[in-house]
Design a protein around this motif. Structure first.
Motif, PDB file in Angstrom:
ATOM      1  N   PRO A 182      74.557   1.356  68.306  1.00 13.08           N
ATOM      2  CA  PRO A 182      76.017   1.384  68.164  1.00 13.08           C
ATOM      3  C   PRO A 182      76.449   1.701  66.730  1.00 13.08           C
ATOM      4  O   PRO A 182      77.580   2.086  66.494  1.00 13.08           O
ATOM      5  CB  PRO A 182      76.464  -0.020  68.552  1.00 13.08           C
ATOM      6  N   ASP A 183      75.546   1.559  65.770  1.00 13.10           N
ATOM      7  CA  ASP A 183      75.861   1.791  64.367  1.00 13.10           C
ATOM      8  C   ASP A 183      75.553   3.212  63.906  1.00 13.10           C
ATOM      9  O   ASP A 183      75.651   3.509  62.715  1.00 13.10           O
ATOM     10  CB  ASP A 183      75.079   0.804  63.488  1.00 13.10           C
ATOM     11  N   GLY A 184      75.152   4.086  64.809  1.00  9.70           N
ATOM     12  CA  GLY A 184      74.895   5.479  64.463  1.00  9.70           C
ATOM     13  C   GLY A 184      73.516   5.761  63.893  1.00  9.70           C
ATOM     14  O   GLY A 184      73.302   6.805  63.289  1.00  9.70           O
ATOM     15  N   MET A 185      72.578   4.867  64.085  1.00  6.19           N
ATOM     16  CA  MET A 185      71.215   5.100  63.619  1.00  6.19           C
ATOM     17  C   MET A 185      70.519   6.086  64.573  1.00  6.19           C
ATOM     18  O   MET A 185      71.052   6.394  65.628  1.00  6.19           O
ATOM     19  CB  MET A 185      70.456   3.781  63.559  1.00  6.19           C
ATOM     20  N   PRO A 186      69.322   6.561  64.231  1.00  4.23           N
ATOM     21  CA  PRO A 186      68.632   7.532  65.087  1.00  4.23           C
ATOM     22  C   PRO A 186      68.374   6.989  66.491  1.00  4.23           C
ATOM     23  O   PRO A 186      68.123   5.797  66.663  1.00  4.23           O
ATOM     24  CB  PRO A 186      67.303   7.768  64.371  1.00  4.23           C
ATOM     25  N   ALA A 187      68.465   7.870  67.484  1.00  6.29           N
ATOM     26  CA  ALA A 187      68.185   7.486  68.870  1.00  6.29           C
ATOM     27  C   ALA A 187      66.694   7.194  69.017  1.00  6.29           C
ATOM     28  O   ALA A 187      65.861   7.771  68.318  1.00  6.29           O
ATOM     29  CB  ALA A 187      68.598   8.597  69.818  1.00  6.29           C
ATOM     30  N   VAL A 188      66.359   6.281  69.938  1.00  2.00           N
ATOM     31  CA  VAL A 188      64.973   5.854  70.138  1.00  2.00           C
ATOM     32  C   VAL A 188      64.584   6.065  71.594  1.00  2.00           C
ATOM     33  O   VAL A 188      65.356   5.749  72.503  1.00  2.00           O
ATOM     34  CB  VAL A 188      64.805   4.362  69.760  1.00  2.00           C
ATOM     35  N   THR A 189      63.402   6.597  71.796  1.00  2.00           N
ATOM     36  CA  THR A 189      62.811   6.701  73.128  1.00  2.00           C
ATOM     37  C   THR A 189      61.438   6.042  73.071  1.00  2.00           C
ATOM     38  O   THR A 189      60.627   6.380  72.215  1.00  2.00           O
ATOM     39  CB  THR A 189      62.657   8.169  73.558  1.00  2.00           C
ATOM     40  N   VAL A 190      61.206   5.090  73.966  1.00  5.94           N
ATOM     41  CA  VAL A 190      59.914   4.417  74.057  1.00  5.94           C
ATOM     42  C   VAL A 190      59.280   4.884  75.366  1.00  5.94           C
ATOM     43  O   VAL A 190      59.896   4.756  76.425  1.00  5.94           O
ATOM     44  CB  VAL A 190      60.068   2.881  74.036  1.00  5.94           C
ATOM     45  N   TYR A 191      58.078   5.432  75.285  1.00  8.77           N
ATOM     46  CA  TYR A 191      57.445   5.974  76.488  1.00  8.77           C
ATOM     47  C   TYR A 191      55.948   5.707  76.462  1.00  8.77           C
ATOM     48  O   TYR A 191      55.366   5.412  75.430  1.00  8.77           O
ATOM     49  CB  TYR A 191      57.720   7.482  76.607  1.00  8.77           C
ATOM     50  N   ARG A 192      55.344   5.827  77.639  1.00  5.89           N
ATOM     51  CA  ARG A 192      53.898   5.664  77.778  1.00  5.89           C
ATOM     52  C   ARG A 192      53.233   7.006  77.554  1.00  5.89           C
ATOM     53  O   ARG A 192      53.639   8.022  78.113  1.00  5.89           O
ATOM     54  CB  ARG A 192      53.557   5.151  79.169  1.00  5.89           C
ATOM     55  N   ASN A 193      52.213   7.024  76.721  1.00  2.00           N
ATOM     56  CA  ASN A 193      51.482   8.242  76.409  1.00  2.00           C
ATOM     57  C   ASN A 193      50.474   8.507  77.526  1.00  2.00           C
ATOM     58  O   ASN A 193      49.490   7.801  77.659  1.00  2.00           O
ATOM     59  CB  ASN A 193      50.766   8.084  75.065  1.00  2.00           C
ATOM     60  N   THR A 194      50.726   9.520  78.327  1.00  2.00           N
ATOM     61  CA  THR A 194      49.841   9.829  79.446  1.00  2.00           C
ATOM     62  C   THR A 194      48.846  10.934  79.106  1.00  2.00           C
ATOM     63  O   THR A 194      47.999  11.264  79.924  1.00  2.00           O
ATOM     64  CB  THR A 194      50.654  10.251  80.680  1.00  2.00           C
TER      65      THR A 194
END
Length: 104
Positions: free
Chosen positions: A29-41
């Motif tokens: 909400p503060d405008g920081m970088p977007a984050v994606t957490v994913y499983r490395n397949t």
């Protein structure tokens, strides 16, 4: 390490969680970088990775999530701690602040 911890509510930030709970897309909400957490397949044993996408989509930092003594972190020019608050559905990164899950 995390700014939202306080003496009156020591369980405000939970460090005891499973990594599959935080997989998905997160925004600040503060405008920081977007984050994606994913499983490395792509690797045999897999693993969890965290991807930071700055305002320019060309700039992406893809990091492995490590666990040492039960505390999760990424190594991005220094240690950035990861915590997850189940009650508020918030991901906390020690250097970037709070993130909320993107509803798809």
């Amino acid at each position: 390490m995390f700014s939202k911890c306080n003496i009156s509510d020591p369980c405000a930030v939970h460090l005891d969680f499973d990594l599959w709970e935080i997989t998905g897309r997160w925004v600040s909400p503060d405008g920081m970088p977007a984050v994606t957490v994913y499983r490395n397949t792509s690797r045999k044993r897999g693993g969890i990775r965290l991807c930071l996408t700055y305002n320019n989509p060309q700039v992406v930092c893809d990091c492995t999530v490590y666990c040492v003594f039960g505390q999760y972190y990424i190594d991005l020019y220094g240690r950035i701690g990861i915590a997850y608050d189940r009650e508020r559905e918030m991901l906390l990164l020690s250097s970037f602040g709070e993130y909320v899950r993107v509803q798809e």
